[in-house]
Design a protein around this motif. Sequence first.
Motif, PDB file in Angstrom:
ATOM      1  N   GLN A  18      11.548   1.824   7.003  1.00  0.00           N
ATOM      2  CA  GLN A  18      12.059   1.987   5.638  1.00  0.00           C
ATOM      3  C   GLN A  18      12.795   0.738   5.155  1.00  0.00           C
ATOM      4  O   GLN A  18      12.854   0.480   3.944  1.00  0.00           O
ATOM      5  CB  GLN A  18      12.996   3.199   5.571  1.00  0.00           C
ATOM      6  N   GLU A  19      13.313  -0.068   6.086  1.00  0.00           N
ATOM      7  CA  GLU A  19      13.963  -1.310   5.698  1.00  0.00           C
ATOM      8  C   GLU A  19      12.955  -2.344   5.204  1.00  0.00           C
ATOM      9  O   GLU A  19      13.316  -3.273   4.471  1.00  0.00           O
ATOM     10  CB  GLU A  19      14.753  -1.883   6.881  1.00  0.00           C
ATOM     11  N   TRP A  20      11.697  -2.200   5.617  1.00  0.00           N
ATOM     12  CA  TRP A  20      10.659  -3.138   5.190  1.00  0.00           C
ATOM     13  C   TRP A  20      10.045  -2.743   3.846  1.00  0.00           C
ATOM     14  O   TRP A  20       9.495  -3.603   3.154  1.00  0.00           O
ATOM     15  CB  TRP A  20       9.543  -3.203   6.229  1.00  0.00           C
ATOM     16  N   LEU A  21      10.126  -1.467   3.514  1.00  0.00           N
ATOM     17  CA  LEU A  21       9.486  -0.990   2.297  1.00  0.00           C
ATOM     18  C   LEU A  21      10.342  -1.324   1.072  1.00  0.00           C
ATOM     19  O   LEU A  21      11.574  -1.138   1.121  1.00  0.00           O
ATOM     20  CB  LEU A  21       9.244   0.512   2.367  1.00  0.00           C
ATOM     21  N   PRO A  22       9.740  -1.801  -0.019  1.00  0.00           N
ATOM     22  CA  PRO A  22      10.517  -2.120  -1.209  1.00  0.00           C
ATOM     23  C   PRO A  22      11.050  -0.858  -1.855  1.00  0.00           C
ATOM     24  O   PRO A  22      10.459   0.223  -1.722  1.00  0.00           O
ATOM     25  CB  PRO A  22       9.495  -2.821  -2.124  1.00  0.00           C
ATOM     26  N   GLU A  23      12.184  -0.976  -2.526  1.00  0.00           N
ATOM     27  CA  GLU A  23      12.739   0.162  -3.239  1.00  0.00           C
ATOM     28  C   GLU A  23      11.826   0.555  -4.370  1.00  0.00           C
ATOM     29  O   GLU A  23      11.347  -0.287  -5.115  1.00  0.00           O
ATOM     30  CB  GLU A  23      14.133  -0.160  -3.785  1.00  0.00           C
ATOM     31  N   SER A  24      11.537   1.865  -4.481  1.00  0.00           N
ATOM     32  CA  SER A  24      10.625   2.337  -5.529  1.00  0.00           C
ATOM     33  C   SER A  24      11.347   2.443  -6.863  1.00  0.00           C
ATOM     34  O   SER A  24      12.561   2.494  -6.915  1.00  0.00           O
ATOM     35  CB  SER A  24      10.060   3.693  -5.132  1.00  0.00           C
ATOM     36  N   ASN A  55       9.768  -8.602   4.003  1.00  0.00           N
ATOM     37  CA  ASN A  55      10.854  -7.852   4.655  1.00  0.00           C
ATOM     38  C   ASN A  55      10.614  -7.622   6.140  1.00  0.00           C
ATOM     39  O   ASN A  55      11.556  -7.311   6.878  1.00  0.00           O
ATOM     40  CB  ASN A  55      11.023  -6.485   3.983  1.00  0.00           C
ATOM     41  N   GLY A  86       4.324  -5.618  -4.396  1.00  0.00           N
ATOM     42  CA  GLY A  86       4.783  -4.633  -3.416  1.00  0.00           C
ATOM     43  C   GLY A  86       4.385  -5.004  -1.997  1.00  0.00           C
ATOM     44  O   GLY A  86       5.195  -4.924  -1.063  1.00  0.00           O
ATOM     45  N   ASP A 105      13.211   4.659  10.532  1.00  0.00           N
ATOM     46  CA  ASP A 105      14.451   4.049  10.053  1.00  0.00           C
ATOM     47  C   ASP A 105      14.263   2.550   9.843  1.00  0.00           C
ATOM     48  O   ASP A 105      14.703   1.995   8.832  1.00  0.00           O
ATOM     49  CB  ASP A 105      15.597   4.294  11.043  1.00  0.00           C
TER      50      ASP A 105
END
Length: 286
Positions: free
Chosen positions: A280-286, A242, A235, A277
């Motif tokens: 959130q593009e850097w955070l991996p999809e949960s 990202n 993670g 905004d």
Amino acid sequence: MIKQSMRLTGLALVAGATLAAGSAQAQDKGTVHLSYVEWSSTVASTNVMKAVLEQAGYEVETSSLSAAAMWQSVATGDTDALLAGWLPTTHEDYYAKLKDQLVDTGVNLDGTKLGLVVPAYSEVDSIAGLNEHADDFDGKLTGIDPGAGIMRLTNKVIEEYDLDLDLQSGSGATMTAALKSAIANEEDIAVTGWTPHWMFARWDLKYLDDPKNVYGGAEQIHTIVRQGLKEDMPGAYAILDNFEWTAEDMGEVMLMNQEEDSNPYENAKKWVEENQDLVQEWLPES
């Protein structure tokens, strides 16, 4: 009814305990250790990444090191990542020596530049013209910490252009302090400079032309991580992988950091809160 009520209460308590345990587990993802150098750009990016990783549930430690030690610490696994890999030119020596022990996750900021910077009022426009005005510059170039890639390149500049000026080392802070003092007195000064940097928003400056292209062209800043991080903390690795922003984004944080009594970490948290905004593009999809 009493028994049923007690049973429902018990179930609620168990469910609450389970949710609390799950929440605690989600927040206990381990510790990510970031290394950095006290450059305004790197202070900005490292604190922003710290705030983002914490938002994602990680503990984060940071270590302020010299440039050489920063690269070495990631290569040996003493720290997990650095956000200040200026490539392909500035840090080419560090990368060439250590690349087999590192993972380059790619570019986090595109379109950087470095070179010798002077106040816009200076009569000198090219590195080749510095010798004619050596006395105006007190026979010196004002640099930063001696281990920085730009210092290696500037020593090469002195050799290639046969300059009669000495390169003085210091830090990013002493360099900008000297620049501030010279501009206040309308004196000539040449400093090792790079973009993005807050000083270009603060003062009217210009890069000296580099006809021999010793400093190279536009570069990128890369995120470099230790081997095994992807397997150990997928993670955290995904977030670091990202991470990508613009010089304008970084400039906002750097300017915040120049305010009196400001705290770079608190400024980073504020910036992260106001730019969800992008975050959130850097955070991996949960």
